[in-house]
Design an enzyme around this catalytic site. Structure first.
Site, PDB file in Angstrom:
ATOM      1  N   ASP A  83       0.853  -1.192   0.000  1.00  0.00           N
ATOM      2  CA  ASP A  83       0.000   0.000   0.000  1.00  0.00           C
ATOM      3  C   ASP A  83       0.894   1.249   0.000  1.00  0.00           C
ATOM      4  O   ASP A  83       1.803   1.372   0.829  1.00  0.00           O
ATOM      5  CB  ASP A  83      -0.861  -0.053   1.280  1.00  0.00           C
ATOM      6  CG  ASP A  83      -1.941   1.010   1.314  1.00  0.00           C
ATOM      7  OD1 ASP A  83      -2.395   1.426   0.237  1.00  0.00           O
ATOM      8  OD2 ASP A  83      -2.338   1.397   2.436  1.00  0.00           O
ATOM      9  N   ASP A 105       3.018   4.998  -5.383  1.00  0.00           N
ATOM     10  CA  ASP A 105       2.280   6.252  -5.181  1.00  0.00           C
ATOM     11  C   ASP A 105       3.204   7.433  -5.439  1.00  0.00           C
ATOM     12  O   ASP A 105       3.881   7.920  -4.539  1.00  0.00           O
ATOM     13  CB  ASP A 105       1.716   6.302  -3.759  1.00  0.00           C
ATOM     14  CG  ASP A 105       0.878   7.557  -3.540  1.00  0.00           C
ATOM     15  OD1 ASP A 105       0.784   8.376  -4.483  1.00  0.00           O
ATOM     16  OD2 ASP A 105       0.333   7.718  -2.436  1.00  0.00           O
ATOM     17  N   GLU A 135      -1.431   5.955  -8.902  1.00  0.00           N
ATOM     18  CA  GLU A 135      -2.400   6.957  -8.430  1.00  0.00           C
ATOM     19  C   GLU A 135      -2.255   8.268  -9.194  1.00  0.00           C
ATOM     20  O   GLU A 135      -1.151   8.733  -9.443  1.00  0.00           O
ATOM     21  CB  GLU A 135      -2.221   7.202  -6.925  1.00  0.00           C
ATOM     22  CG  GLU A 135      -3.186   8.267  -6.398  1.00  0.00           C
ATOM     23  CD  GLU A 135      -3.308   8.299  -4.873  1.00  0.00           C
ATOM     24  OE1 GLU A 135      -3.054   7.276  -4.225  1.00  0.00           O
ATOM     25  OE2 GLU A 135      -3.668   9.365  -4.354  1.00  0.00           O
ATOM     26  N   HIS A 181      -7.736   9.951   3.769  1.00  0.00           N
ATOM     27  CA  HIS A 181      -7.284   8.986   4.773  1.00  0.00           C
ATOM     28  C   HIS A 181      -7.652   9.439   6.188  1.00  0.00           C
ATOM     29  O   HIS A 181      -7.789  10.630   6.441  1.00  0.00           O
ATOM     30  CB  HIS A 181      -5.766   8.796   4.679  1.00  0.00           C
ATOM     31  CG  HIS A 181      -5.338   8.120   3.415  1.00  0.00           C
ATOM     32  ND1 HIS A 181      -4.663   8.741   2.413  1.00  0.00           N
ATOM     33  CD2 HIS A 181      -5.533   6.841   2.993  1.00  0.00           C
ATOM     34  CE1 HIS A 181      -4.440   7.891   1.426  1.00  0.00           C
ATOM     35  NE2 HIS A 181      -4.959   6.736   1.745  1.00  0.00           N
ATOM     36  N   GLY A 182      -7.795   8.461   7.079  1.00  0.00           N
ATOM     37  CA  GLY A 182      -8.004   8.780   8.489  1.00  0.00           C
ATOM     38  C   GLY A 182      -9.471   8.835   8.885  1.00  0.00           C
ATOM     39  O   GLY A 182     -10.355   8.419   8.119  1.00  0.00           O
ATOM     40  N   GLY A 215      -8.923   5.707   1.184  1.00  0.00           N
ATOM     41  CA  GLY A 215      -9.623   6.532   2.176  1.00  0.00           C
ATOM     42  C   GLY A 215     -11.096   6.195   2.293  1.00  0.00           C
ATOM     43  O   GLY A 215     -11.939   7.081   2.416  1.00  0.00           O
ATOM     44  N   SER A 217     -12.839   4.290   4.596  1.00  0.00           N
ATOM     45  CA  SER A 217     -13.461   3.887   5.864  1.00  0.00           C
ATOM     46  C   SER A 217     -14.739   4.684   6.080  1.00  0.00           C
ATOM     47  O   SER A 217     -14.840   5.841   5.667  1.00  0.00           O
ATOM     48  CB  SER A 217     -12.495   4.130   7.035  1.00  0.00           C
ATOM     49  OG  SER A 217     -11.588   3.047   7.143  1.00  0.00           O
ATOM     50  N   ASN A 257     -10.228   0.570  -0.250  1.00  0.00           N
ATOM     51  CA  ASN A 257      -9.227   0.481   0.821  1.00  0.00           C
ATOM     52  C   ASN A 257      -9.798   0.863   2.183  1.00  0.00           C
ATOM     53  O   ASN A 257     -10.388   1.947   2.332  1.00  0.00           O
ATOM     54  CB  ASN A 257      -8.074   1.449   0.529  1.00  0.00           C
ATOM     55  CG  ASN A 257      -7.145   0.944  -0.541  1.00  0.00           C
ATOM     56  OD1 ASN A 257      -7.463   0.000  -1.262  1.00  0.00           O
ATOM     57  ND2 ASN A 257      -5.989   1.568  -0.649  1.00  0.00           N
TER      58      ASN A 257
HETATM   59  P1  13P Z   1      -8.918   4.827   5.522  1.00  0.00           P
HETATM   60  O1  13P Z   1      -8.052   5.724   6.365  1.00  0.00           O
HETATM   61  O2  13P Z   1     -10.167   5.540   5.111  1.00  0.00           O
HETATM   62  O3  13P Z   1      -9.198   3.533   6.176  1.00  0.00           O
HETATM   63  O4  13P Z   1      -8.125   4.531   4.160  1.00  0.00           O
HETATM   64  C1  13P Z   1      -7.149   3.521   4.114  1.00  0.00           C
HETATM   65  C2  13P Z   1      -6.352   3.559   2.855  1.00  0.00           C
HETATM   66  O5  13P Z   1      -6.666   4.218   1.882  1.00  0.00           O
HETATM   67  C3  13P Z   1      -5.149   2.728   2.804  1.00  0.00           C
HETATM   68  O6  13P Z   1      -4.422   2.936   1.642  1.00  0.00           O
HETATM   69  O1  G3H Z   2      -3.167   4.900   3.632  1.00  0.00           O
HETATM   70  C1  G3H Z   2      -2.718   4.742   4.754  1.00  0.00           C
HETATM   71  C2  G3H Z   2      -3.028   3.513   5.503  1.00  0.00           C
HETATM   72  O2  G3H Z   2      -4.078   3.735   6.412  1.00  0.00           O
HETATM   73  C3  G3H Z   2      -1.801   2.992   6.172  1.00  0.00           C
HETATM   74  O3  G3H Z   2      -1.476   3.795   7.249  1.00  0.00           O
HETATM   75  O4  G3H Z   2       0.917   4.352   6.911  1.00  0.00           O
HETATM   76  O5  G3H Z   2      -0.135   4.472   9.192  1.00  0.00           O
HETATM   77  O6  G3H Z   2       0.297   2.258   8.099  1.00  0.00           O
HETATM   78  P1  G3H Z   2      -0.008   3.706   7.895  1.00  0.00           P
HETATM   79 ZN    ZN Z   3      -4.506   4.918   0.879  1.00  0.00          ZN
END
Ligand code: 13P
Ligand code: G3H
Ligand code: ZN
Length: 312
Positions: A83, A105, A135, A181-182, A215, A217, A257
């Protein structure tokens, strides 16, 4: 079956109007929770490892955990994916080290440079039977509010996608349509809305080509409340509405994701356990319910959001 690439998975997902869940893994409990849910629901799955996960748990531990899950779940196809690979060297290390898919990326780089870096990774990956996600566009977020207000500069520009895919040879493309993200994806009080017009225009220009949403979630409010009730502080945490993810999955989005939601389920469950069992100190006692809650959350997503239950 051994680890697979996502090629066949994405083709079926595209044609079938569903998406594969790409879940981030960082430890044994998370790997187990995801793969047990997928095995019980007969769902194909992508287990993805970030640069941070490799730094935390070590490449070999993560590969071996995923290989163990594959042995335990022989009925379902599993992809091991990098990832947000930040550079060629990280991608190469994962390609050489057992991954079946990598993301490069370079989306923060200028267009021509993104093409150049991505192309180099694609050449190496394809020579080794590994597929590549790239991306275009940067994910919007609350902190990017000004940029977004100034002419949607963060969103993927559909007029760039054909040239990018043709010149790089990438196998799937992550685009920016308003996810981030987050756990703080939208401003409290505003209506979360993804840019389906951008997604549809990208798909029109790349017929049959698998699109990826980062992103994604949904930030379940029961876990935000649990965290806040038991000593945490996450006011205003908001995610992507499930029905919008479902709609994206019915279109060209083949990979969705999810990481933050796993973290929320684990943290909420452990916070509650700690607060209500002050005498306990065996980690298995709080990791067990945390694992069980992640599993149920993943099951819910497979059935009601991704639509990939029964597709293995
Ligand atoms: P979330 O932070 O929305 O779970 O996204 C995760 C992600 O895109 C990992 O690449
Ligand atoms: O896109 C980011 C993912 O949530 C992974 O997060 O880099 O903190 O492992 P991380
Ligand atoms: Zn991501």
């Amino acid at each position: 079956m051994p680890l697979v690439t996502s090629t066949e998975m994405f083709r079926k997902a595209y044609d079938g109007g569903y998406a594969i869940g790409a879940f981030n893994v960082n430890n044994m409990e998370i790997v187990q929770a995801i793969t047990e849910a997928c095995r019980e629901e007969k769902a194909p799955v992508i287990l993805q490892v970030s640069k941070g996960a490799r730094a935390y748990a070590n490449h070999t531990y993560l590969v071996k955990l995923v290989e163990a899950a594959v042995l335990e779940c022989p009925e379902i196809p599993v992809v091991l994916h990098l990832d947000h690979g930040p550079d060629f060297e990280t991608c190469k290390s994962c390609i050489d080290g057992g991954f079946t898919s990598v993301m490069i990326d370079a989306s923060s780089k200028p267009f021509a440079e993104n093409i150049e870096i991505t192309k180099r990774v694609v050449e190496y990956a394809h020579d080794h039977g590994v597929v590549v996600e790239a991306e275009l566009g940067t994910l919007a977020g609350i902190e990017d509010e000004v940029v977004v207000a100034e002419g949607h500069a963060s969103y993927t520009r559909p007029e760039e996608v054909e040239e990018f895919v043709a010149k790089t040879g990438c196998d799937s493309l992550a685009i920016a349509i308003g996810t981030s993200h987050g756990a703080y994806k939208f401003k409290p009080g505003t209506k979360p809305q993804l840019r389906f017009d951008v997604l549809e225009e990208v798909s029109r220009r790349l017929p049959g080509f698998p699109i990826v949403l980062h992103g994604s979630s949904s930030v379940p409010q029961n876990y935000v409340e649990m965290i806040n009730t038991y000593g945490g502080a996450m006011p205003g945490a908001i995610g992507v509405p499930e029905e919008q993810l479902r709609r994206a999955a019915e279109l060209s989005v083949c990979k969705i994701n999810i990481d933050s939601d796993l973290r929320l389920a684990m943290t909420g469950t452990i916070r509650e356990f700690m607060a209500t069992h002050p005498d306990k100190f065996d980690p298995r006692e709080y990791l067990k319910p945390a694992r069980a809650n992640i599993k149920e959350m993943v099951r819910h997503k497979l059935i009601h959001v991704l639509g990939c239950a029964g597709k293995a």
